[in-house]
Design an enzyme around this catalytic site. Structure first.
Site: not given
Ligand code: PGA
Length: 258
Positions: A67, A137, A139, A144
């Site tokens: 992404d 959450n 994702h 999302e």
């Molecule tokens: P993080 O993000 O490694 O910064 O916790 C993971 C994600 O949101 O996929």
């Protein structure tokens, strides 16, 4: 799906870096699906160390990131283009820049860019290993809660919780982009093998939802139960009790604790 507690994030990061290293060692033309985020930092550091120690030729390896934020150019320090250069590609410059792929965040038409990226994945893929983090959450990528399971690369409206979580990388919360381009859930599922990493107590709830065995678009990562080759590596803090009544995983999902 196997959920395996590798102890500390340091141990887990090193283990996963070794898996990526072995993949590239055994197949010089490997295709890797890469992720960004705080969870991955130690893993890329360990990978760079392995690559440097062994001087592996990665010039034929092709990489695809999950992404990118819409509106950030590749030199913005919070962009994922910048992250990847800073953490991996500049530190081990043998990767061929023509074989490094991320969605562009500064396209005139984000929907068009999403279509281009999905077509590229179809043409060059599938990836041999897809690395994933997970949001609190649930994702994966920027998919999302509520994202359809059949989604391909698409423009995403980020949720408030994701904007909040990612605001630590920006000077002001207002600077966090509200949209991104993300591989879709279906795009992710095309990978031959998927490795998800989750560290810290703040990820325990998401791992518990994954471990419940319930498959729902409200927790996007639960789609991974429908993939035949998924490993989830966690540290002690993110681990759930796989013997709890709330865990719906079958016996094959229980990994050994290290
Ligand atoms: P993080 O993000 O490694 O910064 O916790 C993971 C994600 O949101 O996929």
């Amino acid at each position: 799906m196997k959920i395996i507690n590798l102890g500390t994030s340091h141990q887990a990061a090193f283990y996963v870096a070794t898996e990526l290293y072995k993949q590239m060692l055994l197949n010089k033309e490997s295709k890797l699906g890469l992720a960004t985020g705080g969870t991955m930092i130690e893993m890329y550091k360990a990978l760079v160390t392995l690559l440097q120690n062994n001087r592996l030729d990665v010039s034929q390896v092709e990489t695809f990131n999950l992404d990118e934020y819409i509106g950030l150019d590749s030199d913005h320090p919070a962009s994922y283009h910048y992250y990847m250069r800073h953490i991996l590609f500049d530190r081990y410059p043998m990767f061929d820049t023509a074989k490094i792929h991320l969605p562009s965040g500064i396209t005139e038409d984000a929907d068009e860019e999403a279509l281009r990226y999905e077509a590229l994945l179809d043409k060059r893929g599938p990836v041999d290993i897809q690395i994933l983090g997970i949001g609190q959450n649930g994702h994966i990528g920027f998919n999302e809660p509520g994202t359809p399971f059949d989604s391909l690369t698409h423009r995403v409206d980020l949720t408030e919780s994701t904007i909040e979580a990612n605001s630590r990388y920006f000077d002001n919360r207002e600077d966090v982009p509200k949209q991104a381009i993300s591989m879709g859930l279906q795009s992710i599922m095309k990978a031959k093998r998927i490795i998800l990493l989750a560290f810290g107590a703040h990820k325990k709830q998401a791992i518990a939802q994954l471990a419940s065995g319930r498959i729902t678009p409200e927790v996007p990562a639960t789609i991974l139960h429908q993939h035949p080759n998924v490993e989830v590596y966690v540290d002690h803090a993110a681990m759930v009790d796989l013997n709890s009544q709330n865990v719906g995983l079958d016996e094959s999902c229980r990994g050994d604790q290290v």
